[in-house]
Design an enzyme around this catalytic site. Structure first.
Site, PDB file in Angstrom:
ATOM      1  N   LEU A 493       0.743  -1.393  -0.032  1.00 36.55           N
ATOM      2  CA  LEU A 493       0.162  -0.072   0.022  1.00 36.55           C
ATOM      3  C   LEU A 493       0.720   1.355  -0.178  1.00 36.55           C
ATOM      4  O   LEU A 493       0.467   2.366  -0.541  1.00 36.55           O
ATOM      5  CB  LEU A 493      -0.849  -0.116   1.349  1.00 36.55           C
ATOM      6  CG  LEU A 493      -2.048  -0.902   1.577  1.00 36.55           C
ATOM      7  CD1 LEU A 493      -2.667  -0.894   2.620  1.00 36.55           C
ATOM      8  CD2 LEU A 493      -2.954  -0.901   0.007  1.00 36.55           C
ATOM      9  N   GLY A 494       2.189   1.189   0.472  1.00 37.38           N
ATOM     10  CA  GLY A 494       2.855   2.372   0.717  1.00 37.38           C
ATOM     11  C   GLY A 494       4.178   2.030   1.377  1.00 37.38           C
ATOM     12  O   GLY A 494       4.273   1.017   2.009  1.00 37.38           O
ATOM     13  N   GLU A 495       5.019   2.895   0.945  1.00 39.28           N
ATOM     14  CA  GLU A 495       6.690   2.479   1.679  1.00 39.28           C
ATOM     15  C   GLU A 495       6.960   3.844   1.920  1.00 39.28           C
ATOM     16  O   GLU A 495       6.916   4.723   1.244  1.00 39.28           O
ATOM     17  CB  GLU A 495       7.472   2.061   0.590  1.00 39.28           C
ATOM     18  CG  GLU A 495       8.649   1.384   1.473  1.00 39.28           C
ATOM     19  CD  GLU A 495       9.369   0.288   0.300  1.00 39.28           C
ATOM     20  OE1 GLU A 495      10.524   0.066   0.645  1.00 39.28           O
ATOM     21  OE2 GLU A 495       8.771   0.032  -0.781  1.00 39.28           O
ATOM     22  N   GLY A 496       7.654   4.032   3.232  1.00 37.52           N
ATOM     23  CA  GLY A 496       8.465   5.433   3.692  1.00 37.52           C
ATOM     24  C   GLY A 496       9.763   4.933   4.521  1.00 37.52           C
ATOM     25  O   GLY A 496      10.022   3.665   4.418  1.00 37.52           O
ATOM     26  N   PHE A 498      10.151   4.640   7.387  1.00 35.25           N
ATOM     27  CA  PHE A 498       9.954   3.980   8.765  1.00 35.25           C
ATOM     28  C   PHE A 498       9.544   2.635   8.485  1.00 35.25           C
ATOM     29  O   PHE A 498       9.351   1.964   9.366  1.00 35.25           O
ATOM     30  CB  PHE A 498       9.152   4.836   9.879  1.00 35.25           C
ATOM     31  CG  PHE A 498       9.713   5.888  10.259  1.00 35.25           C
ATOM     32  CD1 PHE A 498      10.551   6.166  11.178  1.00 35.25           C
ATOM     33  CD2 PHE A 498       9.430   7.290   9.421  1.00 35.25           C
ATOM     34  CE1 PHE A 498      11.143   7.500  11.826  1.00 35.25           C
ATOM     35  CE2 PHE A 498       9.943   8.358   9.788  1.00 35.25           C
ATOM     36  CZ  PHE A 498      10.817   8.225  11.039  1.00 35.25           C
ATOM     37  N   GLY A 499       9.074   2.349   7.312  1.00 35.01           N
ATOM     38  CA  GLY A 499       8.852   0.920   7.096  1.00 35.01           C
ATOM     39  C   GLY A 499       7.951   0.981   5.727  1.00 35.01           C
ATOM     40  O   GLY A 499       7.544   1.927   5.005  1.00 35.01           O
ATOM     41  N   VAL A 501       4.104  -0.705   4.180  1.00 33.31           N
ATOM     42  CA  VAL A 501       2.758  -1.240   4.596  1.00 33.31           C
ATOM     43  C   VAL A 501       2.365  -1.962   3.396  1.00 33.31           C
ATOM     44  O   VAL A 501       1.914  -1.788   2.296  1.00 33.31           O
ATOM     45  CB  VAL A 501       1.944   0.037   4.822  1.00 33.31           C
ATOM     46  CG1 VAL A 501       0.406  -0.407   5.140  1.00 33.31           C
ATOM     47  CG2 VAL A 501       2.318   1.071   5.874  1.00 33.31           C
ATOM     48  N   ASP A 613       3.841  14.306  13.066  1.00 34.42           N
ATOM     49  CA  ASP A 613       4.110  14.159  11.717  1.00 34.42           C
ATOM     50  C   ASP A 613       2.522  14.059  10.835  1.00 34.42           C
ATOM     51  O   ASP A 613       2.374  13.296  10.036  1.00 34.42           O
ATOM     52  CB  ASP A 613       4.582  12.637  11.023  1.00 34.42           C
ATOM     53  CG  ASP A 613       5.234  12.681   9.905  1.00 34.42           C
ATOM     54  OD1 ASP A 613       5.314  13.601   9.453  1.00 34.42           O
ATOM     55  OD2 ASP A 613       5.309  11.600   9.250  1.00 34.42           O
TER      56      ASP A 613
END
Length: 820
Positions: A493-496, A498-499, A501, A613
């Site tokens: 679903l997403g990535e940043g 910190f991790g 998803v 954030d």
């Protein structure tokens, strides 16, 4: 009769007790006078709630026994007054209390009968006070109410027949209380302007009058879900757009819904409805509904062919007694369909996966009689999540990639490369044989070491949870593998930083979001991880994403959250995901939802939490576009005794950082307030806060907004795709001003989130008070605020005077515009 007599004795006694003192308070201020009845009633409310509510003054500042509710120099939080001049003397007049708004005040005590003395009330809103008890009887005496919202409280008993007797009532929300008894048909017969009724999640029972909703031409939303109603379903007015009668005991056949020309959401699931459904006799052939749920009933006969309902996005006909036969191919003609559920309906024969609709994202066919499945191609090409658990195909067919895909939701191709890999396997076996002895020796040593470490880690986790009395669900790593198709890239679903998803689908069919945290290999990291789990498990609010559980596997840490369907604000507003569009009403509701969530974190959770954030990609939107704050990876627990803390590690997202945080590392609740102000500007403008593709003076959204404020040209900031009414234009200007209040350079000038919530909801008392501190970057301008009120049938712009009260010169009191 006895109850009414008791009430009158109570009120009379209360007035006598407070008469001498209240006489002084209720006297004219500059020639204007609040009635003794209303003054007495408000002080009785104060006496009841202040005695029982912890930290009362922080929730309802300004309330006091020695002051007047309408004193402009010391206004009571949540109380709005109207000043009406006498026709023959503009220096004198009467004061009326027209609005009582207790939002997230956590009131403790009872709802006193004295509230029935506030005969001028137009708006009543008491929300999220579960320890507020009592009955609603006295509210039936109020005749001027336009909006009545009492939800999330402990009030009980029946709804009095007279509660809706006000001819001005538009909104009635009594959901999530402990009300019971029958709902008399006459309850909703009188108000001609009634638009929204929500009585869900109570203990109401009995049958509903057949035509109680039929002639309500303005009625648009009716929610009676999760009660104990029985009997037949009532008829509805053609204007209704939402009907939710799910989780009751309604019986009989479906009524004729062909008159529902505007229906968008119809949920009648989990009742005892029966009979054959003739679709064209029940539903209008031009119906525009996007969600239809008739699951968990007792309908029989053929499965209704609903291909004419081309706007359907969610269709659930599960667990009925339909004689379906083979899979209904007419569903392919529903070109907007995203989710189709036909569980437990005796569907038999074969399923051809290649013939499913191109828009279909989820197909539930569990517990049917499907014996075969066909698909030409690699299973990784299957775009629809298909669930066939409980079918003969999943029990008796050979174990293939396709079977694992539709029966276990593990869509991985393994057979295509089998022949090519035979030589590789032989070579690998030889090499492995040589290494096996070494591996066995090393593994035996590591096994016992790892086992002891895992046992110690599990004990540490259990002790931590026991210490804080929380019980998060612990998932196994295997469950996560199955839920994410072995962490397939299609499930990301997403990535940043910190991790990453993943979207996950549990064995029970529930969707979740699974976040893998990076860099979690030290003891300090496990402490931080457990602290975050403890924190998020104890934090519960409708505008915060709920934590469903966690997983610890070797050096990996996982958090499992509720799955929120409509992406995040950034994807919807900036990337236009799936063509979604947010109108102004939805955007305003999103702003209010985020404000509620932050207010809860700052003021109502123990200890306080600073998110650090807040940004568009960290606010998710559910199916009805309600906001849910996500990603607490940077959140800080905040000591109650400190106004701010200083950190050497400044983290967050560019464009959202408050100046004092970005430059000096100072963190306080006002840090989140600044970020929220920037987010509001993004929601209003429909653009990112930094965009280098724009002209130089527009690159930085916040700076541009301040420039437009100085130039008195705020409407240029508004998203050009929005179509606004005149009233909405006034409202959007006011909300921009609130965003500027939040994004001031000096933290002490920014409002608290409690004040922000009040301002967004229209509390001009707080708004005027806080606005006095609003200056632009150079300290030149001060914002002014306007209010809209109705005089007779005419809309007038009324400037808010310095005393922060509303003055209205002529016209009936009940014609004041909705103050909710």
């Amino acid at each position: 009769m006895g109850h009414s007599c008791t009430t009158r004795v109570f009120l009379a006694t209360a007035m006598v007790i407070t008469l001498l003192f209240q006489f002084g308070v209720a006297q004219a201020q500059d020639g204007f006078q609040l009635s003794l009845n209303e003054s007495s009633a408000m002080h009785l409310l104060y006496k009841e709630w202040s005695n029982a509510t912890p930290d009362f003054q922080s929730h309802l500042p300004g309330w006091g026994y020695n002051s007047s509710p309408c004193d402009p120099s010391h206004p009571w939080q949540g109380v709005r007054c109207l000043w009406k001049e006498w026709s023959n003397d503009s220096t004198r007049g009467d004061i009326y209390i027209v609005s009582l708004r207790m939002i997230n005040s956590n009131l403790v005590g009872t709802l006193p009968p004295s509230i029935g003395m506030l005969q001028s009330l137009v708006t009543i809103s008491i929300q999220e006070s579960p320890r507020l008890v009592g009955v609603l009887d006295e509210l039936g005496n109020l005749q001027s109410v336009n909006s009545l919202k009492i939800f999330g409280t402990g009030v009980s008993g029946r709804v009095p027949l007279t509660i809706a007797s006000s001819t001005f009532l538009q909104t009635l929300d009594l959901s999530r209380n402990k009300l019971d008894g029958e709902i008399a048909g006459s309850l909703l017969d009188v108000p001609p302007g009634l638009q929204k009724v929500n009585m869900s999640w109570n203990k109401f029972g009995g049958a509903l009058q057949q035509n109680m909703f039929l002639n309500k031409k303005s009625l648009s939303q009716v929610d009676f879900s999760n009660n104990h109603f029985n009997g037949s379903l009532p008829n509805f007015s053609p204007s209704v757009t939402l009907i939710d009668f799910s989780n009751n005991s309604f019986s009989g056949v479906l009524p004729n819904f062909t008159q529902l020309q505007s229906i968008d959401f119809l949920n009648l699931s989990t009742n005892q409805l029966v009979g054959v459904i003739n679709p064209t006799s029940v539903f209008n052939t031009t119906i525009g509904a996007t969600k239809l749920d008739l699951s968990y009933n007792k309908f029989n006969g053929s499965l209704p062919n609903l291909e004419f309902m081309t706007n359907l996005q969610i269709l659930n006909l599960s667990y009925n007694n339909f004689d379906v036969g083979s899979f209904p191919l007419w569903t392919v003609n529903l070109t907007n369909l995203k989710s189709l559920s036909l569980n437990g309906n005796n569907i038999n024969g074969s399923l051809d996966v290649s013939k499913l609709g191109s828009t279909l994202q989820q197909l539930d066919l569990k517990f049917n009689n499907i014996s075969n499945v066909h698909y030409n191609g690699l299973v990784k090409g299957v775009k629809t999540v298909i669930r066939l658990q409980g079918n003969p195909y999943c029990v008796h067919s050979p174990n293939t990639d396709l079977k694992r895909c539709v029966c276990e939701q593990d869509c991985m191709d393994t057979e295509q490369d089998l022949n090519n890999n035979i030589k590789t396997i032989i070579i690998t076996v030889v090499i492995c044989g040589v290494l096996l002895a070494i591996i066995i020796t090393i593994s035996a040593t590591l096994f016992w070491k790892t086992k002891r470490e895992q046992q110690y880690l599990l004990l540490e986790v259990q002790q931590k949870f026991l210490q804080y009395d929380v019980k998060p669900t612990l998932f196994t790593f295997h469950e996560l593998q199955v839920a994410t198709k072995n962490f397939h890239s299609s499930m990301i679903l997403g990535e940043g930083s910190f991790g990453v998803v993943y979207k996950g689908i549990l064995s029970n069919g529930n969707h979740i979001a699974i976040k893998q945290l990076f860099n979690m290999d030290a003891q300090k990291d496990i402490d931080d991880f457990l602290n975050e789990v403890v924190l998020l498990t104890s934090v519960k609010h409708r505008n915060l994403v709920n934590l469903k559980g966690c997983c610890l596997h070797k050096d990996q840490r996982w958090l499992l959250y509720e799955y929120v369907e409509n992406y995040d604000i950034a994807q919807v507003l900036f990337d236009h995901k799936d063509g979604l569009f947010l109108n102004w009403s939805q955007r305003l509701n999103i702003c209010l939802g985020v404000a509620h969530g932050l207010h809860y974190l700052h003021a109502l959770s123990q200890p306080s939490i600073i998110h650090r954030d807040i940004k568009a990609s960290n606010v998710l939107l559910d199916t009805t576009f309600n906001a849910k704050i996500a990603d607490f990876g940077l959140a800080l627990l905040f000591p109650d005794e400190q106004s701010h803390v200083t950190t050497t590690h400044v983290a967050g997202s560019r464009g959202y950082l408050a100046p004092e945080y970005a430059t000096m590392g100072q963190v306080s609740a006002k840090t989140d307030v600044y970020s929220f102000g920037v987010l509001m500007l993004e929601i209003i403008s429909g653009r990112r806060n930094i965009d280098f593709n724009l002209p130089r003076d527009k690159i930085y959204l916040s700076k541009w907004a301040w420039k437009l404020h100085i130039e008195d040209n705020l409407m240029e900031l508004v998203d050009s795709t929005l179509t606004l009414t005149q009233i909405e234009e006034l409202e959007i200007k006011r909300v921009i001003n609130i965003a500027l209040l939040c994004s001031q350079r000096l933290s002490e000038n920014r409002p608290t989130m409690a004040q922000v919530v009040a301002m967004i909801q229209g509390n001009t008392d707080i708004e005027s008070e806080v606005a006095n501190s609003l200056v632009d970057r150079e300290g030149e301008d001060t914002l002014s605020y306007d209010h809209v009120a109705m005089d007779g049938s005419n809309l007038n712009l009324i400037s808010i005077p310095e005393d922060s009260s509303v003055r209205m010169f002529h016209g009936p009191l009940s014609s004041t515009i909705d103050l909710d």
